[in-house]
Design a protein around this motif. Structure first.
Motif, short mmCIF file in Angstrom:
data_model
loop_
_atom_site.label_atom_id
_atom_site.label_comp_id
_atom_site.label_asym_id
_atom_site.label_seq_id
_atom_site.Cartn_x
_atom_site.Cartn_y
_atom_site.Cartn_z
N LEU A 621 14.52 56.08 43.12
CA LEU A 621 14.12 55.15 44.16
C LEU A 621 12.69 55.42 44.59
N SER A 622 12.06 54.43 45.19
CA SER A 622 10.79 54.61 45.89
C SER A 622 10.93 54.05 47.29
N VAL A 623 9.98 54.40 48.16
CA VAL A 623 10.08 54.02 49.56
C VAL A 623 9.89 52.52 49.74
N ALA A 624 10.73 51.91 50.56
CA ALA A 624 10.54 50.50 50.93
C ALA A 624 9.46 50.43 52.00
N THR A 625 8.43 49.63 51.77
CA THR A 625 7.30 49.58 52.70
C THR A 625 7.30 48.35 53.59
N SER A 626 8.11 47.33 53.30
CA SER A 626 8.07 46.08 54.06
C SER A 626 9.19 45.95 55.07
N ASN A 627 10.29 46.67 54.87
CA ASN A 627 11.45 46.53 55.74
C ASN A 627 11.95 47.92 56.12
N ALA A 628 11.65 48.34 57.36
CA ALA A 628 12.02 49.68 57.81
C ALA A 628 13.53 49.86 57.89
N LYS A 629 14.28 48.76 57.93
CA LYS A 629 15.74 48.86 58.04
C LYS A 629 16.41 49.06 56.70
N ASN A 630 15.64 49.05 55.64
CA ASN A 630 16.18 49.35 54.31
C ASN A 630 16.24 50.86 54.17
N ILE A 631 17.36 51.44 54.53
CA ILE A 631 17.50 52.90 54.53
C ILE A 631 17.75 53.45 53.13
N GLN A 632 17.96 52.59 52.15
CA GLN A 632 18.20 53.05 50.78
C GLN A 632 16.91 53.31 50.03
N GLY A 633 15.95 52.40 50.12
CA GLY A 633 14.74 52.46 49.33
C GLY A 633 14.75 51.39 48.25
N THR A 634 13.73 51.43 47.42
CA THR A 634 13.55 50.41 46.39
C THR A 634 13.93 50.96 45.02
N PRO A 635 14.89 50.36 44.32
CA PRO A 635 15.30 50.88 43.01
C PRO A 635 14.26 50.58 41.93
N ASN A 636 14.13 51.50 40.99
CA ASN A 636 13.23 51.34 39.86
C ASN A 636 14.03 51.12 38.58
N ARG A 637 13.34 50.72 37.55
CA ARG A 637 14.01 50.38 36.29
C ARG A 637 14.44 51.61 35.51
N GLY A 638 15.42 51.38 34.66
CA GLY A 638 15.84 52.40 33.71
C GLY A 638 14.97 52.39 32.47
N ALA A 639 15.50 52.89 31.37
CA ALA A 639 14.73 52.99 30.13
C ALA A 639 14.35 51.60 29.61
N GLY A 640 13.18 51.53 29.03
CA GLY A 640 12.71 50.28 28.45
C GLY A 640 11.87 50.55 27.22
N ILE A 641 11.71 49.54 26.40
CA ILE A 641 10.92 49.68 25.19
C ILE A 641 10.18 48.38 24.92
N ILE A 642 8.95 48.51 24.47
CA ILE A 642 8.18 47.35 24.03
C ILE A 642 7.42 47.76 22.78
N SER A 643 7.39 46.86 21.80
CA SER A 643 6.79 47.17 20.51
C SER A 643 6.03 45.96 20.00
N GLY A 644 4.90 46.20 19.33
CA GLY A 644 4.12 45.07 18.86
C GLY A 644 3.11 45.43 17.80
N LEU A 645 2.32 44.42 17.41
CA LEU A 645 1.28 44.56 16.41
C LEU A 645 -0.06 44.20 17.01
N ARG A 646 -1.08 44.98 16.64
CA ARG A 646 -2.43 44.76 17.12
C ARG A 646 -3.34 44.56 15.90
N TYR A 647 -4.01 43.42 15.85
CA TYR A 647 -4.87 43.07 14.71
C TYR A 647 -6.32 43.09 15.15
N THR A 648 -7.14 43.88 14.48
CA THR A 648 -8.56 44.01 14.79
C THR A 648 -9.38 43.38 13.68
N PHE A 649 -10.40 42.62 14.08
CA PHE A 649 -11.24 41.95 13.06
C PHE A 649 -12.70 41.99 13.46
#
Length: 649
Positions: A621-649
């Motif tokens: 979690l990270s701290v909630a900055t907009s709503n002080a009544k959110n006593i839990q905090g802000t959830p972050n994402r789990g594992a992720g993957i991104i893959s691609g091709l880069r072409y240089t010319f």
């Protein structure tokens, strides 16, 4: 499923890291064959407006080049911050793309008001919120040539918001196309194009990103329970640079969109949205004058707008708010510089800005319908003048002296001096003794906001002030570079929230913060390099602090023939925040995450790249900055993957 996928991805990444084929290694030779001594000569312009090196710059500085960022597979500025001493970023609850930024443990809210962001000479901070998180939460690094992280006061050159540091971003086009796909129906497509003419050049950057969002459970303070949501977001970016002889023109457009998740602390999967639109046009011309003087004149016009919608009262008596803020800002600037062969350098400058609110509409609908403007449609005039002088006292000792005076039409004038000594006492060691004062002008959202049930504007607020003393030791033998900074900052007229409803803001007195920052870069061999940073905030600015006291980052990069693999680790200690209206503590545990990246040169012009984020699928979690009544905090994402091709010319 995500954990299983991340495990497969990790195995695949390491398998690629030890794989080799016979294609060319040209894309990586430059970075791995350059010595750390040469890396220390990277040009830095943001500290004094003159070209400096890590040794000569009178500041505590970290620089990431395009090649290093590409190696690590880091795509966003908010991610890169966590691998820089002194800087922290974290997701917050303003929207699915918003990030909270801070430097040296000092942060008044989630917008990053204490850090000045500069892109190719144009300041990005909004006069409405003071920071950049609403407009640039997804500031992408695909077009970056280098990023300079400058810690400490920079108001003597840049005025307000250069309070605790600046991030100076320089872009440079290279002819390449990039397409990538990832989890959560994510895709990236970008183009960077460059054309050189006899007396000029054209650079074009275009990027489109769309992310379908990950399924998350977020805490709703209205319903007092966790609800299932997603965090989809997207952005489009266009950046054009034209240069002919001594004249340059730049146009920048960034549009960003989000749905569901949080919007300024409220939760709704049907009504929530936050869209941002930032544009600016910038024209400058440089005149060459006698006696090595140079005069740069620039004119710019910027527009920043965001639109939001959120449910503020749930069903059955549902009330929805829809609002927008738009601010336009013309700017004129003239900077006169001189750099002599003797080492003497001089700079003078004058800046005029007039940010104006042109739209502050807000409407309530549903059970209750009402038009409520958020602020009066007014402007304020800002005039800044600075002078700076640098010279040598001896062959190995040089100094900087400077001062800037800023005048705001709504609260008066402020002077920001600086002084520093840089002692290069042998070939490997440099010590810097620095002192500077800085200020942060109250943002329009702090002074002008009206018709809010949560916040009361205070037009009598004064600027926050900071006095900072630093000692920097830079040790650079042949194969590694080590730096350590000790700093002490005294804050005065700090803007605080009174424990009442709606919240009232006042200048609340004095606070202190001190700390140590470390950075080590080591070239172990021609194929292996590591980079480590750590920060320790010794004295908090408050007993319950929303920033980590201890935070660190590390990267290990290994090259084997035409494949470069990187392992990234980042740690933040636990954080606490306080709802001052109810004495409720919000505790966020410490977190450690690991990323992996592989770049594989398939051929001289084609590169395959894969990045695994949060590879161990840590739930944090990270701290909630907009709503002080959110006593839990802000959830972050789990594992992720991104893959691609880069072409240089």
């Amino acid at each position: 499923m995500v954990s299983r996928l991340s495990t497969i991805c990790i195995c695949f990444v390491f398998a690629m890291g030890i794989h080799s084929i016979s294609w060319s290694e040209d894309a990586y030779e430059d970075l791995f064959e350059i010595s750390l001594g040469e890396l220390s000569q990277l040009v830095i312009t943001g500290v004094t407006l003159h070209e400096e090196t890590l040794r000569s710059a009178p500041a505590s500085v970290t620089v990431y080049s395009h090649e290093e960022i590409r190696q690590l597979g880091i795509s966003r500025l908010s991610e890169l911050m966590n691998f820089v001493p002194g800087f922290q970023s974290q997701r917050n609850d303003k929207s699915s793309y918003a990030q909270a930024y801070s430097a040296r443990g000092i942060r008044s809210d989630g917008s990053g008001r204490e850090i000045l962001f500069i892109l190719d000479g144009q300041r990005l901070n909004s006069d409405w919120g003071g920071g950049t998180s609403t407009a640039f939460g997804l500031l992408d690094l695909y077009m970056v040539d280098r990023v300079e992280f400058i810690r400490g006061p920079s108001s003597p050159l840049y005025g307000s918001n250069a309070f605790i540091g600046i991030i100076n971003i320089t872009t440079k086009a290279t002819n390449e196309l990039d397409v990538a796909l990832g989890l959560n129906n994510t895709y990236h497509a970008s183009a960077s194009l460059f054309k050189q003419f006899d007396e000029g050049k054209v650079e074009l950057f275009v990027k489109k990103m769309d992310d379908g969002g990950e399924k998350l459970n977020i805490y709703s303070s209205i319903q007092d329970e966790a609800i299932e949501s997603r965090d989809p977001h997207s952005f489009e970016n266009l950046h054009v640079k034209l240069n002919y002889k001594n004249t340059s023109f730049m146009y920048y457009s960034n549009q960003i969109h989000s749905r569901e998740f949080y919007v300024v602390g409220a939760t709704s999967n049907s009504e929530n949205y936050m869209d941002g639109d930032t544009q600016f046009a910038y024209l400058d011309h440089t005149f060459s004058l006698p006696k090595k003087w140079s005069l740069k004149t620039s004119f710019s016009m910027s527009k920043s707008r965001f639109d939001l919608g959120a449910v503020i009262v749930p069903s059955p008596t549902q009330v929805v708010i829809d609002g927008e803020i738009e601010i336009q800002e013309p700017k004129v600037e003239m900077i006169l510089t001189q750099s002599l062969a003797s080492g003497e350098k001089n700079a003078f400058g004058i800046e005029w800005r007039e940010p104006k609110l042109v739209d502050t509409d807000a409407n309530l609908s549903g059970f209750s319908s009402l038009y409520l403007p958020q602020a009066p449609l007014t402007s304020r005039t800002i005039l800044g003048v600075f002078v700076q002088h640098q010279n040598y006292l001896s062959e190995d000792l040089h100094y900087v002296l400077g001062v800037r005076v800023d005048d705001y039409s709504n609260f008066g004038s402020n002077a920001s001096p600086r002084m520093g000594l840089v002692w290069e006492y042998n070939a490997s060691d440099t010590v810097k003794f620095l002192y500077g004062e800085s200020f942060r002008a109250p943002s329009r959202s702090e002074t002008d906001i009206i018709n809010s049930s949560a916040i009361v504007g205070n037009e009598n607020l004064n600027p926050e002030l900071a006095k900072t003393a630093e000692v920097v030791w830079l040790h650079q033998p042949k194969n590694y570079s080590f730096s350590m900074t000790a700093f002490y900052t005294q804050l005065s007229d700090v803007i605080i929230n009174l424990p009442v409803t709606p919240v009232e803001r006042i200048n609340g007195g004095d606070e202190d913060v001190s700390g140590l920052e470390f950075e080590l870069e080591n070239l172990w061999s021609e194929n292996l390099t590591t980079r480590v940073n750590a920060s320790w905030i010794i004295d908090d600015i408050k007993s319950v602090n929303s920033e980590a006291n201890v935070f660190a980052g590390a990267s290990i990069t290994y090259k084997y023939q035409n494949v470069v693999s990187s392992l990234l680790l980042n740690y933040h200690s636990s954080k606490q925040d306080l709802d001052i209206s109810s004495d409720v503590y919000r505790h966020v545990p410490s977190r450690t995450f690991m990323d992996l990246n592989v770049n594989w040169n398939v051929s001289k012009s084609l590169q395959w790249h894969t990045h695994v984020s949060n590879a161990l699928d840590q739930s944090y979690l990270s701290v909630a900055t907009s709503n002080a009544k959110n006593i839990q905090g802000t959830p972050n994402r789990g594992a992720g993957i991104i893959s691609g091709l880069r072409y240089t010319f």
